[in-house]
Design an enzyme around this catalytic site. Structure first.
Site, PDB file in Angstrom:
ATOM      1  N   CYS A  29      27.583  41.815   1.351  1.00 47.61           N
ATOM      2  CA  CYS A  29      27.411  43.259   1.345  1.00 47.61           C
ATOM      3  C   CYS A  29      27.678  43.690   2.787  1.00 47.61           C
ATOM      4  CB  CYS A  29      25.975  43.581   0.942  1.00 47.61           C
ATOM      5  SG  CYS A  29      25.480  45.250   1.370  1.00 47.61           S
TER       6      CYS A  29
ATOM      7  N   CYS B 295      22.001  47.771  -2.657  1.00 52.28           N
ATOM      8  CA  CYS B 295      22.460  49.109  -2.252  1.00 52.28           C
ATOM      9  C   CYS B 295      23.733  49.532  -2.981  1.00 52.28           C
ATOM     10  CB  CYS B 295      22.673  49.158  -0.746  1.00 52.28           C
ATOM     11  SG  CYS B 295      24.116  48.234  -0.218  1.00 52.28           S
TER      12      CYS B 295
ATOM     13  N   GLU C 200       0.850  -1.200   0.000  1.00 53.35           N
ATOM     14  CA  GLU C 200       0.000   0.000   0.000  1.00 53.35           C
ATOM     15  C   GLU C 200       0.882   1.245   0.000  1.00 53.35           C
ATOM     16  OE1 GLU C 200      -1.819  -1.323   3.599  1.00 53.35           O
ATOM     17  OE2 GLU C 200      -0.829   0.218   4.803  1.00 53.35           O
TER      18      GLU C 200
ATOM     19  N   CYS D  47      21.913  48.318   4.501  1.00 53.64           N
ATOM     20  CA  CYS D  47      21.400  47.883   3.192  1.00 53.64           C
ATOM     21  C   CYS D  47      19.936  47.444   3.341  1.00 53.64           C
ATOM     22  CB  CYS D  47      22.255  46.725   2.692  1.00 53.64           C
ATOM     23  SG  CYS D  47      21.530  45.866   1.294  1.00 53.64           S
TER      24      CYS D  47
ATOM     25  N   TYR E 122      -4.400   2.942   8.382  1.00 52.13           N
ATOM     26  CA  TYR E 122      -3.779   1.786   7.740  1.00 52.13           C
ATOM     27  C   TYR E 122      -3.295   0.685   8.677  1.00 52.13           C
ATOM     28  CZ  TYR E 122       0.052   5.032   8.752  1.00 52.13           C
ATOM     29  OH  TYR E 122       0.897   5.927   9.354  1.00 52.13           O
TER      30      TYR E 122
ATOM     31  N   LYS F  92      11.192   3.070  -0.370  1.00 48.94           N
ATOM     32  CA  LYS F  92      11.221   4.511  -0.631  1.00 48.94           C
ATOM     33  C   LYS F  92      11.436   4.770  -2.118  1.00 48.94           C
ATOM     34  CE  LYS F  92      11.863   7.250   2.543  1.00 48.94           C
ATOM     35  NZ  LYS F  92      11.472   7.880   3.752  1.00 48.94           N
TER      36      LYS F  92
ATOM     37  N   ASP G  81       2.649  10.509   2.949  1.00 50.81           N
ATOM     38  CA  ASP G  81       3.625  11.458   3.469  1.00 50.81           C
ATOM     39  C   ASP G  81       2.894  12.550   4.243  1.00 50.81           C
ATOM     40  OD1 ASP G  81       6.048  12.523   3.902  1.00 50.81           O
ATOM     41  OD2 ASP G  81       6.330  13.365   1.913  1.00 50.81           O
TER      42      ASP G  81
ATOM     43  N   CYS H 291      26.666  45.215  -4.411  1.00 57.53           N
ATOM     44  CA  CYS H 291      25.402  44.720  -3.855  1.00 57.53           C
ATOM     45  C   CYS H 291      24.247  45.044  -4.807  1.00 57.53           C
ATOM     46  CB  CYS H 291      25.153  45.353  -2.493  1.00 57.53           C
ATOM     47  SG  CYS H 291      23.505  44.976  -1.856  1.00 57.53           S
TER      48      CYS H 291
ATOM     49  N   LYS I 254       2.812   4.613   0.968  1.00 55.56           N
ATOM     50  CA  LYS I 254       3.360   5.198   2.193  1.00 55.56           C
ATOM     51  C   LYS I 254       3.006   6.684   2.153  1.00 55.56           C
ATOM     52  CE  LYS I 254       7.537   5.432   4.991  1.00 55.56           C
ATOM     53  NZ  LYS I 254       7.410   6.819   5.379  1.00 55.56           N
TER      54      LYS I 254
HETATM   55  S1  IVH Z   1       2.399   0.971   8.964  1.00 52.13           S
HETATM   56  C1  IVH Z   1       4.213  -0.796  12.835  1.00 52.13           C
HETATM   57  N1  IVH Z   1       1.482   1.926   6.728  1.00 52.13           N
HETATM   58  O1  IVH Z   1       5.499   5.732   7.804  1.00 52.13           O
HETATM   59  C2  IVH Z   1       3.909  -0.287  11.482  1.00 52.13           C
HETATM   60  N2  IVH Z   1       2.927   3.320   8.024  1.00 52.13           N
HETATM   61  O2  IVH Z   1       8.421   5.227   8.534  1.00 52.13           O
HETATM   62  C3  IVH Z   1       3.008   0.865  11.487  1.00 52.13           C
HETATM   63  N3  IVH Z   1       3.270   5.553   7.048  1.00 52.13           N
HETATM   64  O3  IVH Z   1       5.416   6.021  11.264  1.00 52.13           O
HETATM   65  C4  IVH Z   1       3.146   1.718  10.315  1.00 52.13           C
HETATM   66  N4  IVH Z   1       1.993   5.277   5.292  1.00 52.13           N
HETATM   67  O4  IVH Z   1       3.714   7.360   9.927  1.00 52.13           O
HETATM   68  C5  IVH Z   1       2.264   2.163   7.799  1.00 52.13           C
HETATM   69  N5  IVH Z   1       0.552   2.653   4.734  1.00 52.13           N
HETATM   70  C6  IVH Z   1       1.311   2.891   5.799  1.00 52.13           C
HETATM   71  C7  IVH Z   1       1.968   4.127   5.996  1.00 52.13           C
HETATM   72  C8  IVH Z   1       2.781   4.293   7.122  1.00 52.13           C
HETATM   73  C9  IVH Z   1       2.772   6.119   5.950  1.00 52.13           C
HETATM   74  C10 IVH Z   1       4.202   6.233   7.972  1.00 52.13           C
HETATM   75  C11 IVH Z   1       3.888   6.073   9.426  1.00 52.13           C
HETATM   76  C12 IVH Z   1       5.119   5.473  10.037  1.00 52.13           C
HETATM   77  C13 IVH Z   1       6.176   5.804   9.035  1.00 52.13           C
HETATM   78  C14 IVH Z   1       7.268   4.779   9.098  1.00 52.13           C
END
Ligand code: IVH
Length: 694
Positions: A447, A432, A128, A452, A241, A335, A132, A429, A130
């Site tokens: 400068c 000035c 799934e 300034c 999640y 990542k 941000d 600058c 991640k």
């Molecule tokens: S699971 C014990 N699922 O990523 C596992 N984390 O670097 C619980 N995050 O602290 C986390 N999307 O804030 C999980 N689909 C996702 C996520 C997710 C973002 C964040 C979360 C976590 C950080 C880990």
């Protein structure tokens, strides 16, 4: 009530003329149903006006019968002001972070270890996005949202329930009891969609306020706002999640056996769960495929994701695989690579900062890069331009590493047409016109005219900034406007602004002027170190300012200190001491501070801490590298709360170096010195625990 019935009831309520208190429960259920359709499922079935009409009816009835208001009523999202600060609450289960992977090999390695430990030939994974944003932990008891807590240091976080209630996609009530669940702790991410982010910035711009940098910081900053109404304005969203803890009613057994089933349960209870890019992969090859497919389309999503999360799908393995002290062994983050784009370097502007440093800034042909449009990038200094061999008119590859500050990776020299021109660094600058100077050991041209206009404005901006005097509603745009109007020529003018004239400016109303007035008034009482930091003395960062302020009863004590006196303070080397000494020997600066004091700015150190309080008093700490679970600021706070101090460099004065991932030269230096105790995060936490006196 089932969906069909709720739809019928909606129509009945919409055409109803006379309401009584008996309608309250139905209105509530119907509104909750439509909130879910709108905010979670993105499929509204009534218009906004119709929703507002019903909402208003409920509000009227509740005003007449306040005893019938329940905490989960849709009207209760708009909560009252939060008290100062947020209470600290322990999570049922610590909020761990995830281990990271960056390529196929890392994922294969993760799979191999998980299979070895679970003694399986093959493991299925749920994959799934991640998200941000800012992680959050929600607790529901008997179907009611009872609290929402930030991640904090992983073990305990801040109670931000009132703010979380402003997020419409988080139900205040969820039917967990239908599944035999009495108490549940769930984890998720609060995010701001790209669309809301753009709108929010447009709004800030129209109010003359500084724009926010990215959706993630805005989301996490929002959670800690004092006024829940302001949080509501930001239209945040949340994806849930993970279920971290469940307590069943009676002896019921848990109704989900896999991660994917747990997401289905959350979805059925009205939560927004990961949808796009979610799959259950039969093996790691399918995981790798799913990750690379998602990486291709990440920019099409309306929210920021910085990777994918891979979780062993069957929950029975989670317990067996367990966790290290930092992260679970049943999950890993993948990542994404830093996003890159190619664009044209059109021109270079030279900006003068508060210390007079002249920074070249590349103006680019605007290009979308990970959810934001990039149209300018800092080129740092003259040497940087030479090293990268940049020319005006070049095609350049830009990158946002870690999704924060964009950088130029390289210029595409093979694409040059001959029309490009060399970037000439100015000798005077740009603001000035005074001659620029460069110290032999530095790469930066400066400068040196302290009057300034650019320097003056930047100094005022720094003084008012978040980490200094933190004057809200006093962003860059307003400061520039007031400077140009002649009202703000130096720092003390902040405290004698002509508010009547400001109220006449376009974009200012009575209310916003009042707000600004209040913010300025409040800044007078900020702790002393913020004022010292706000003066923008070279080499005096926040940490150094704290150490120095701690040694003063009054800020002007510093004018009587010799360079040696200053150097005797922890963490103050000769460069810093000299810089402070010079600042306070300059009469203009002393005059300015005296004026500030006359204008009511508190320069006494009324918050001076008593020495020797706290179990870490007299001990000095430094953090290096990324800590596995603690945020640097949270860890530093723990030290300070126990009376310890934070140093900014390794020296023989340092007692403890706390080492995270990718620790570099500081660790080497500390080892060489030999007297410094080197700890990892777990050892550090142990030390804090053992020395806690408060
Ligand atoms: S699971 C014990 N699922 O990523 C596992 N984390 O670097 C619980 N995050 O602290 C986390 N999307 O804030 C999980 N689909 C996702 C996520 C997710 C973002 C964040 C979360 C976590 C950080 C880990």
């Amino acid at each position: 009530m089932d969906e069909q019935k709720l739809i019928v009831e909606t129509q009945n309520l919409l055409s109803k003329l006379l309401f009584t208190e008996l309608d309250i429960p139905l209105l509530r259920s119907v509104l909750q149903f439509h909130e879910n359709l709108y905010y979670v499922k993105n499929q509204p079935s009534i218009t906004d006006q119709q929703y507002d009409q019903l909402f208003q009816q409920l509000k009227n009835l509740e005003a007449q019968y306040p005893q019938l208001i329940t905490p989960d009523s849709p009207t209760q999202r708009v909560g009252g002001e939060l008290a100062d600060g947020f209470a600290t609450i322990a999570h049922f289960v610590p909020m761990l972070s995830l281990d990271n992977s960056y390529n196929e090999a890392d994922l294969i390695d993760f799979d191999r270890k998980a299979k070895e430990l679970s003694k399986q030939e093959q493991l299925a994974y749920s994959v799934e996005p991640k998200f941000d944003g800012a992680s959050i932990s929600l607790v529901y008891e008997n179907d009611k949202l009872i609290r929402a807590v930030t991640r904090g240091n992983g073990v305990e976080g801040e109670d931000v329930t009132n703010n979380i209630k402003q997020i419409r996609s988080i139900p205040l009530q969820a039917p967990f009891s239908k599944y035999g669940i009495q108490l549940i702790e769930i984890r998720g991410e609060v995010i701001m969609t790209k669309q809301m982010f753009e709108r929010f910035n447009e709004m800030l711009e129209s109010r003359g306020q500084a724009k926010v940098a990215n959706p993630r910081n805005t989301a996490s900053g929002s959670l800690r706002m004092k006024n829940p109404k302001e949080v509501a304005e930001r239209n945040l969203d949340a994806f849930l999640y993970h279920i971290s803890y469940v307590q069943m009613k009676d002896a019921d057994s848990i109704g989900f056996l896999s991660h994917s089933e747990s997401l289905e349960l959350l979805s059925a209870c009205g939560f927004k769960t990961p949808q796009q890019g979610v799959t259950v992969a039969k093996n790691i090859q399918e995981v790798i495929h799913a990750c690379s497919e998602m990486e291709k389309v990440r920019d099409n999503l309306d929210y920021e994701i910085d990777g994918m999360v891979i979780k062993v799908n069957e929950l029975k393995w989670h317990e067996i695989l367990g966790m290290t002290s930092h992260h679970p062994r049943w999950a890993i983050a993948y990542k994404f690579k830093a996003r890159q784009a190619t664009t044209t370097l059109i021109d270079v502007e030279f900006q003068v900062g508060r210390t007079g440093a002249v920074t070249p800034v590349a103006k680019l042909s605007p290009v979308a890069l990970g959810g934001v449009t990039v149209s300018s990038i800092s080129l740092h200094n003259e040497d940087y331009i030479k090293e990268k061999d940049l020319r005006k008119g070049d095609q350049v590859i830009i990158e946002r590493a870690g999704d924060v500050i964009p950088q130029i990776v390289q210029s595409l020299t093979n694409k040059r047409t001959g029309a490009e021109s060399i970037i000439v660094f100015p000798t005077n600058c740009p603001t000035c016109s005074s001659k620029l100077e460069k110290e032999a050991t530095e790469a930066v041209w400066r400068c040196t005219n302290i009057d300034c206009p650019s320097q003056v404005v930047e100094r005022i901006i720094h003084f008012a900034s978040k980490d200094a005097l933190d004057i809200k509603s006093f962003g860059d745009a307003n400061i520039r406007k007031f400077y140009e109007a002649g009202w703000l020529q130096h720092i003390p003018d902040i405290y004698q602004l002509p508010f009547d004239a400001i109220a006449q400016l376009e974009g200012f109303g009575k209310k916003s002027v009042e707000k600004l007035k209040d913010a300025i008034e409040q800044s007078k009482k900020q702790p002393l170190y913020r004022k010292l930091y706000g003066l923008g003395i070279r080499y005096v960062g926040e940490t150094t300012a704290k150490t120095i302020a701690q040694s003063c009863n009054h800020l002007l004590d510093l004018k009587d200190r010799s360079i040696e006196d200053l150097q005797n303070l922890e963490d103050v080397g000769v460069k810093v001491a000299l810089s402070i000494f010079n600042f306070f020997q300059n009469e203009k600066n002393v005059d300015m501070l005296q004026q500030l004091e006359i204008l009511g700015v508190e320069l006494n150190n009324y918050q001076k801490e008593m020495p020797n309080s706290g179990g870490l008093s007299g001990k000095s700490f430094l953090f290096t590298g990324t800590l596995p679970t603690l945020k640097r600021s949270a860890a530093e706070q723990m030290v300070e709360e126990q009376g310890g101090i934070i140093l900014s460099g390794v020296s023989s004065k340092l007692n403890y170096l706390i080492v995270g991932e990718d620790a570099g030269s500081k660790l080497e230096k500390a080892k060489k010195i030999g007297s410094i105790t080197i700890l990892d995060e777990a050892e550090f936490l142990e030390l804090v625990k053992n020395s806690a006196t408060v």
